[in-house]
Scaffold this motif. Structure first.
Motif, PDB file in Angstrom:
ATOM      1  N   MET A   1     -30.537 -28.568   7.290  1.00  0.00           N
ATOM      2  CA  MET A   1     -29.643 -27.705   6.514  1.00  0.00           C
ATOM      3  C   MET A   1     -29.977 -27.821   5.038  1.00  0.00           C
ATOM      4  O   MET A   1     -30.216 -28.910   4.531  1.00  0.00           O
ATOM      5  N   ASP A   5     -26.492 -24.417   2.408  1.00  0.00           N
ATOM      6  CA  ASP A   5     -25.690 -24.499   3.633  1.00  0.00           C
ATOM      7  C   ASP A   5     -24.550 -25.493   3.471  1.00  0.00           C
ATOM      8  O   ASP A   5     -23.423 -25.246   3.908  1.00  0.00           O
ATOM      9  N   LYS A  12     -16.092 -23.496   3.049  1.00  0.00           N
ATOM     10  CA  LYS A  12     -15.361 -23.120   4.262  1.00  0.00           C
ATOM     11  C   LYS A  12     -14.275 -24.141   4.581  1.00  0.00           C
ATOM     12  O   LYS A  12     -13.151 -23.788   4.919  1.00  0.00           O
ATOM     13  N   GLY A  16     -10.243 -23.463   4.703  1.00  0.00           N
ATOM     14  CA  GLY A  16      -9.442 -23.898   5.854  1.00  0.00           C
ATOM     15  C   GLY A  16      -8.308 -24.811   5.435  1.00  0.00           C
ATOM     16  O   GLY A  16      -7.190 -24.703   5.944  1.00  0.00           O
ATOM     17  N   VAL A  19      -5.560 -22.743   3.682  1.00  0.00           N
ATOM     18  CA  VAL A  19      -4.830 -21.936   4.672  1.00  0.00           C
ATOM     19  C   VAL A  19      -3.931 -22.826   5.528  1.00  0.00           C
ATOM     20  O   VAL A  19      -2.931 -22.378   6.079  1.00  0.00           O
ATOM     21  N   TYR A  20      -4.251 -24.110   5.639  1.00  0.00           N
ATOM     22  CA  TYR A  20      -3.408 -25.074   6.359  1.00  0.00           C
ATOM     23  C   TYR A  20      -2.298 -25.590   5.452  1.00  0.00           C
ATOM     24  O   TYR A  20      -1.127 -25.655   5.837  1.00  0.00           O
TER      25      TYR A  20
ATOM     26  N   TYR B 152      -6.436 -16.671   8.535  1.00  0.00           N
ATOM     27  CA  TYR B 152      -7.724 -17.322   8.772  1.00  0.00           C
ATOM     28  C   TYR B 152      -8.729 -16.275   9.260  1.00  0.00           C
ATOM     29  O   TYR B 152      -9.852 -16.181   8.778  1.00  0.00           O
ATOM     30  N   LEU B 155      -9.522 -13.456   6.524  1.00  0.00           N
ATOM     31  CA  LEU B 155     -10.423 -13.953   5.461  1.00  0.00           C
ATOM     32  C   LEU B 155     -11.863 -14.015   5.954  1.00  0.00           C
ATOM     33  O   LEU B 155     -12.794 -13.757   5.192  1.00  0.00           O
ATOM     34  N   HIS B 156     -12.075 -14.340   7.216  1.00  0.00           N
ATOM     35  CA  HIS B 156     -13.423 -14.411   7.760  1.00  0.00           C
ATOM     36  C   HIS B 156     -14.058 -13.039   7.914  1.00  0.00           C
ATOM     37  O   HIS B 156     -15.251 -12.923   8.128  1.00  0.00           O
ATOM     38  N   LEU B 162     -17.775 -16.120   4.486  1.00  0.00           N
ATOM     39  CA  LEU B 162     -17.121 -16.641   5.694  1.00  0.00           C
ATOM     40  C   LEU B 162     -17.517 -15.866   6.954  1.00  0.00           C
ATOM     41  O   LEU B 162     -17.398 -16.376   8.065  1.00  0.00           O
ATOM     42  N   PHE B 165     -19.534 -17.284  10.012  1.00  0.00           N
ATOM     43  CA  PHE B 165     -18.873 -18.267  10.871  1.00  0.00           C
ATOM     44  C   PHE B 165     -18.074 -17.572  11.973  1.00  0.00           C
ATOM     45  O   PHE B 165     -17.633 -18.204  12.929  1.00  0.00           O
ATOM     46  N   ILE B 186     -17.949 -24.236  14.415  1.00  0.00           N
ATOM     47  CA  ILE B 186     -17.383 -24.658  13.127  1.00  0.00           C
ATOM     48  C   ILE B 186     -16.134 -23.826  12.820  1.00  0.00           C
ATOM     49  O   ILE B 186     -15.167 -24.318  12.250  1.00  0.00           O
ATOM     50  N   TYR B 187     -16.152 -22.549  13.199  1.00  0.00           N
ATOM     51  CA  TYR B 187     -14.966 -21.690  13.046  1.00  0.00           C
ATOM     52  C   TYR B 187     -13.807 -22.269  13.857  1.00  0.00           C
ATOM     53  O   TYR B 187     -12.682 -22.374  13.362  1.00  0.00           O
ATOM     54  N   LEU B 190     -12.353 -25.795  12.718  1.00  0.00           N
ATOM     55  CA  LEU B 190     -11.627 -25.721  11.449  1.00  0.00           C
ATOM     56  C   LEU B 190     -10.499 -24.700  11.472  1.00  0.00           C
ATOM     57  O   LEU B 190     -10.001 -24.290  10.426  1.00  0.00           O
ATOM     58  N   SER B 192      -7.269 -23.492  10.996  1.00  0.00           N
ATOM     59  CA  SER B 192      -6.183 -24.104  10.226  1.00  0.00           C
ATOM     60  C   SER B 192      -4.898 -24.202  11.040  1.00  0.00           C
ATOM     61  O   SER B 192      -4.165 -25.196  10.944  1.00  0.00           O
ATOM     62  N   TRP B 315     -24.385 -22.215  13.804  1.00  0.00           N
ATOM     63  CA  TRP B 315     -24.828 -21.859  12.458  1.00  0.00           C
ATOM     64  C   TRP B 315     -23.870 -22.470  11.462  1.00  0.00           C
ATOM     65  O   TRP B 315     -22.647 -22.460  11.701  1.00  0.00           O
ATOM     66  N   PRO B 316     -24.267 -23.009  10.295  1.00  0.00           N
ATOM     67  CA  PRO B 316     -25.624 -23.065   9.742  1.00  0.00           C
ATOM     68  C   PRO B 316     -26.407 -24.326  10.111  1.00  0.00           C
ATOM     69  O   PRO B 316     -27.476 -24.563   9.551  1.00  0.00           O
TER      70      PRO B 316
END
Lengths: 40, 330
Positions: A1, A5, A12, A16, A19-20, B152, B155-156, B162, B165, B186-187, B190, B192, B315-316
């Motif tokens: 990576m 990356d 990201k 997250g 948003v939490y 969530y 936003l993606h 984003l 993901f 990974i999405y 994470l 939320s 990814w990534p």
């Protein structure tokens, strides 16, 4: 990576977390306040 | 690639409105206790008698029942030929990996979060909200889980960095129950809202969380399924009033399939909106909704290059070797 990356992943995770955290602050924070108010 | 100014401004405006929506369950509880003379007991939350028999049903559904439901739905879809010839070996690999991996990895991660991290970060606060009445807990968890997932998800789609993901979820040229779990890992890890619900569960709202998450699973799985259970509501005029309410409140196959279309601005496809998962209400409130009662002719994303399962899944960390793919090395 690549470094880029890692930066994207870090951003990201940051998104997250926000948003939490903001909903948690309002909901849990609101309930704590309500709890204290009702106990009076 | 930067976010468009109009999109950014709308995100800020809608996020501000969301702050008030998040506060609504707390306000509702305040009004409830004021009306009831402020009577407040700190006993643990108890389930009403008429709901008592439902609790083991919901617990079983959340553990093994959901997987069984998914598999039965999948068998029906396959048996009805709803995947046509689009479920190639490459797509099968992605769908199976995405279906299995979260079940083996996400569960222990969430357990670690709940049992090891939360007691350290929020010491002595376990079950502190056990006084919240059941209906209040349902309201709280519904908003916490589903509005958060709306954001969530939205936003993606709207924030350029984003999107990659979330692209895996939209890459399939078909719809089906497997789409609900077809995600970049990974999405998923994470998400939320799952940590938010876990935190509220630790704080004492586990019982309402159980009911909400089960109902939500059924709605979102059904919305992704290629079995369009909502079609009779559009076909028979006597059912139209029910359709009008249903499609504005919850995600239906029609509204969610529109979100998975590979087109937009054609009156049917709407991948720039219809972000709701359990509730479509959020799309109605924030004007990101398109209701057409029609189904797209094709699904997926125009940039799809049938990328390798490992690139779509991780990814990534892993990149694609397909030339021209957004998931390729830059």
């Amino acid at each position: 990576m690549s470094q880029k990356d890692f930066q994207i992943l870090a951003k990201k995770i940051g998104v997250g977390f926000v948003v939490y955290f903001i909903p948690l602050l309002i909901l849990a924070g609101g309930l704590f306040l309500l709890q204290r108010l009702l106990k009076k | 690639m930067k976010i468009e100014l109009a999109v950014r401004n709308k995100i800020i405006k809608d996020a501000t409105i969301s702050l008030f929506i998040y506060a609504l369950p707390v306000v509702a509880l305040y009004v409830y206790y004021q009306i009831n003379g402020g009577i407040f007991t700190e006993k643990s939350l108890t389930l009403q008698t008429w709901l008592t028999f439902l609790k083991p049903l919901f617990e079983n559904f959340r553990t093994w029942g959901l997987t069984v439901f998914l598999l039965i739905l999948g068998v029906f879809e396959f048996g009805l030929g709803l995947y046509d010839n689009k479920w190639t070996s490459s797509e099968r690999k992605i769908d199976i990996v995405c279906f299995l991996a979260p079940r083996f990895i996400l569960t222990p991660v969430l357990a670690f979060f709940s049992l090891k991290i939360l007691p350290v970060v929020l010491p002595g606060l376990e079950n502190t909200f056990s006084w919240v009445p059941f209906w209040g807990g349902i309201f709280l968890i519904t908003v916490a889980d589903d509005l958060t997932q709306y954001w969530y998800h939205r936003l993606h789609h709207q924030v350029p960095f984003l999107w990659l993901f979330h692209r895996t979820h939209h890459s399939a040229p078909y719809m089906g129950m497997a789409m609900a779990s077809r995600q970049n890992f990974i999405y998923t890890i994470l998400f939320s809202q799952i940590y938010l619900v876990a935190t509220l569960t630790y704080l004492g709202l586990g019982l309402p969380a159980l009911f909400v998450t089960v109902v939500k699973s059924i709605i979102t799985l059904s919305a992704h399924s290629s079995i369009a259970w909502d079609k009779p509501f559009y076909k028979y005029k006597v059912l139209h009033p029910i359709a009008w309410v249903l499609e504005r409140v919850i995600s239906t196959p029609a509204t969610h399939h529109a979100h998975h279309a590979d087109t937009t601005n054609d009156g049917v496809g709407h991948y720039k909106g219809n972000f709701g998962n359990m509730f479509f209400l959020w799309d109605v409130i924030f004007n990101t909704a398109l209701i057409s009662r029609q189904f797209p002719k094709s699904y997926g994303t125009k940039t799809y290059k049938q990328e390798e399962w490992y690139a779509q899944f991780l990814w990534p960390i892993f990149k694609s070797n397909k030339e021209g793919s957004p998931l390729a090395r830059r």
